[in-house]
Design an enzyme around this catalytic site. Structure first.
Site, PDB file in Angstrom:
ATOM      1  N   HIS A   1       0.412  -1.360  -0.158  1.00 16.50           N
ATOM      2  CA  HIS A   1      -0.008  -0.090   0.094  1.00 16.50           C
ATOM      3  C   HIS A   1       0.720   1.282   0.040  1.00 16.50           C
ATOM      4  O   HIS A   1       0.732   2.558  -0.741  1.00 16.50           O
ATOM      5  CB  HIS A   1      -1.117  -0.211   1.159  1.00 16.50           C
ATOM      6  CG  HIS A   1      -1.859   0.891   0.989  1.00 16.50           C
ATOM      7  ND1 HIS A   1      -3.113   1.133   0.722  1.00 16.50           N
ATOM      8  CD2 HIS A   1      -1.501   2.538   1.857  1.00 16.50           C
ATOM      9  CE1 HIS A   1      -3.550   2.534   0.844  1.00 16.50           C
ATOM     10  NE2 HIS A   1      -2.593   3.517   1.742  1.00 16.50           N
ATOM     11  N   GLU A   2       1.753   1.018   0.896  1.00 16.13           N
ATOM     12  CA  GLU A   2       2.276   2.124   1.538  1.00 16.13           C
ATOM     13  C   GLU A   2       3.251   2.384  -0.070  1.00 16.13           C
ATOM     14  O   GLU A   2       4.157   3.529  -0.658  1.00 16.13           O
ATOM     15  CB  GLU A   2       3.747   2.584   2.783  1.00 16.13           C
ATOM     16  CG  GLU A   2       2.381   2.551   3.149  1.00 16.13           C
ATOM     17  CD  GLU A   2       1.733   3.921   3.974  1.00 16.13           C
ATOM     18  OE1 GLU A   2       1.992   4.786   2.898  1.00 16.13           O
ATOM     19  OE2 GLU A   2       0.596   3.686   4.863  1.00 16.13           O
TER      20      GLU A   2
ATOM     21  N   HIS B   1       1.861   4.310  -2.988  1.00 21.91           N
ATOM     22  CA  HIS B   1       2.067   6.085  -2.416  1.00 21.91           C
ATOM     23  C   HIS B   1       3.565   6.465  -2.835  1.00 21.91           C
ATOM     24  O   HIS B   1       3.570   7.750  -3.808  1.00 21.91           O
ATOM     25  CB  HIS B   1       1.821   6.637  -1.121  1.00 21.91           C
ATOM     26  CG  HIS B   1       0.567   6.165  -0.272  1.00 21.91           C
ATOM     27  ND1 HIS B   1      -0.195   6.967  -1.888  1.00 21.91           N
ATOM     28  CD2 HIS B   1      -0.690   5.727   0.863  1.00 21.91           C
ATOM     29  CE1 HIS B   1      -1.858   6.976  -0.539  1.00 21.91           C
ATOM     30  NE2 HIS B   1      -1.574   5.983   0.751  1.00 21.91           N
TER      31      HIS B   1
ATOM     32  N   GLU C   1      -4.284   7.975  -3.528  1.00 19.46           N
ATOM     33  CA  GLU C   1      -4.887   6.529  -2.415  1.00 19.46           C
ATOM     34  C   GLU C   1      -5.583   5.230  -3.779  1.00 19.46           C
ATOM     35  O   GLU C   1      -5.611   4.163  -3.401  1.00 19.46           O
ATOM     36  CB  GLU C   1      -6.303   7.301  -1.587  1.00 19.46           C
ATOM     37  CG  GLU C   1      -5.873   5.788  -0.288  1.00 19.46           C
ATOM     38  CD  GLU C   1      -5.713   5.460   0.398  1.00 19.46           C
ATOM     39  OE1 GLU C   1      -4.843   6.132   0.664  1.00 19.46           O
ATOM     40  OE2 GLU C   1      -5.979   4.476   0.814  1.00 19.46           O
TER      41      GLU C   1
HETATM   42 ZN    ZN Z   1      -2.651   5.326   1.882  1.00 18.82          ZN
END
Ligand code: ZN
Length: 451
Positions: free
Chosen positions: A214-215, A218, A244
């Site tokens: 997830h990170e 980003h 996101e």
């Molecule tokens: Zn996030």
């Protein structure tokens, strides 16, 4: 900071630039930069300094009060501060002005130029199909055995495995790091120094691995911004929702897909022989895609996650529009959990007090999480149309085609377009719930033995 950003001489220069030939095309480099900076200036100058000061003060007190209230399961201790925070948010919306409803003014901080009515329309479409899908999956009576993810996964092996996956999907470790923190995040001090964090639990595989992916999503967005544009809007992400969309795409659409694990599962078995040696790819794939209504948003699965957001989006609007009093918030929260997810939090700590956002004055933030899922699905759908068979590439551990596409279509543009413009430009249509619902149905119905 407020004084500097609302400095009169700065505003006059921006206004002169905005009128100049340089900025005739709003999507040119200068046009986009000046438009966004002037927008920020115009917005901030509408806020009285006393209001800004009081909000800054309350956000500090609010967060401390929230930490204690959550720890002690004591909503009444937090209530007076939250009442103040909501009251000032209403004043902020009134000072800023708004196209349709006060909530628009607050949403704009996180999803610039988006309107509540549009988000509500898209989320209503999502809700209509998602609530029955979740019910169908739960009623199927089929649950994967997710205890295999709760065996022992030595932390050193998790570190190496997570880092290897982040690198393989394209994170450039010569321009960034992965470290440990209590709550995972992605930050940094510029395009050549992107800092991601994760946290490790020896007895739960998913927390660190999917948190890392997830990170990484980003981080890939931040590394894909043009370094020369650092410091101006063309070097910034469009919105929280688009940010996101990048994290969710790599976490869910790539990282929880079967092709991804066709490549990575044999490596996982090698890294964690005692935990996964006797597990099949199918069993593992089912376990990482379990669906069940739960109380805590950040632990929710890909399907039910959006229901947690719908609840918060509705409650926030009711608070800001004076249709719900803070004193009645815990009751309203529990009622919505019962109607959306069929469960009632036994305590406020596991209910209305679970998230930090409101305590710091971040009201209008939550819907960007679901917007991220929706953008991700619609953009990924287009990537598959443009690039052809991504699944085969994933199964060979190849992700650069997708990353190059994201760089070209999204990352390099910074804030040249609004989120709505970007989605329309790239996919040819405005945001809708359709791509996400199609993905969820196609993925989860077979996993739960449904046609
Ligand atoms: Zn996030």
């Amino acid at each position: 900071l407020h004084q500097r950003i609302t400095d009169k001489a700065y505003g006059e220069k921006l206004a002169a630039l905005a009128e100049s030939d340089l900025c005739r095309d709003p999507h040119s480099d200068a046009g986009a930069n000046v438009r966004q900076l002037k927008r920020q200036f115009d917005k901030k100058t509408k806020l009285p300094e006393d209001l800004v000061k009081e909000q800054a003060r309350l956000s500090i007190l609010g967060q401390q009060a929230w930490v204690d209230a959550r720890k002690n399961n004591d909503f009444p201790a937090f209530q007076p501060l939250l009442e103040q925070i909501v009251k000032l948010k209403r004043e902020e919306a009134a000072a800023l002005g708004f196209p349709e409803v006060p909530y628009d003014a607050l949403l704009d901080d996180f999803e610039p130029e988006e309107k509540t009515s549009n988000v509500a329309r898209v989320l209503a479409g999502l809700r209509k199909e998602l609530v029955p899908l979740v019910a169908e999956l739960v009623d199927s009576g089929k649950r994967p055995d997710n205890s295999i993810l709760k065996r022992t996964f030595p932390i050193e092996a998790q570190k190496a495995f997570g880092r290897e996956a982040a690198q393989r999907v394209g994170f450039d470790f010569s321009r960034g790091r992965l470290d440990v923190s209590a709550h995972p995040f992605c930050g940094g001090s510029g395009p050549h120094d992107i800092r991601m964090t994760t946290r490790y639990s020896e007895s739960f595989f998913s927390e660190s691995f999917f948190g890392t992916l997830h990170e990484t999503g980003h981080g890939l967005y931040e590394q894909g911004l043009i370094a020369e544009n650092f410091g101006v809007p063309l070097g910034e992400a469009i919105s929280l929702g688009i940010h996101e969309s990048q994290s969710r795409m790599w976490e869910n659409l790539v990282g929880r897909s079967r092709p991804f694990w066709e490549f990575h599962f044999p490596l996982a078995q090698k890294a964690f022989p005692s935990a996964l040696g006797d597990v099949s790819l199918d069993a593992f794939y089912a376990a990482i895609n379990d669906v069940a209504p739960t109380l805590i948003r950040v632990e929710a699965d890909e399907c039910t996650y959006n229901l947690h957001i719908l609840i918060r989006f509705e409650l926030e609007q009711a608070l800001v529009h004076d249709e719900l009093q803070v004193a009645d918030l815990p009751g309203a929260w529990n009622e919505k959990y019962k109607s959306f997810l069929g469960i009632i939090p036994p305590t406020d700590a596991l209910g209305v007090l679970q998230d930090i956002h409101w305590s710091g004055g971040a009201i209008g933030y939550f819907s960007t999480y679901s917007l991220g899922n929706l953008y991700a699905a619609q953009l990924f759908d287009q990537a598959e149309k443009d690039l052809g068979d991504l699944a085969t590439a994933f199964a060979y551990g190849e992700y650069h085609a997708l990353l190059d596409w994201l760089r070209d279509k999204i990352h390099r543009h910074g804030r040249r377009y609004t989120a709505a413009e970007l989605v329309k430009n790239v996919t040819g249509k405005p945001l809708s719930h359709e791509a996400l619902m199609t993905d969820l149905k196609n993925k989860f119905r077979p996993l739960f033995g449904l046609a």
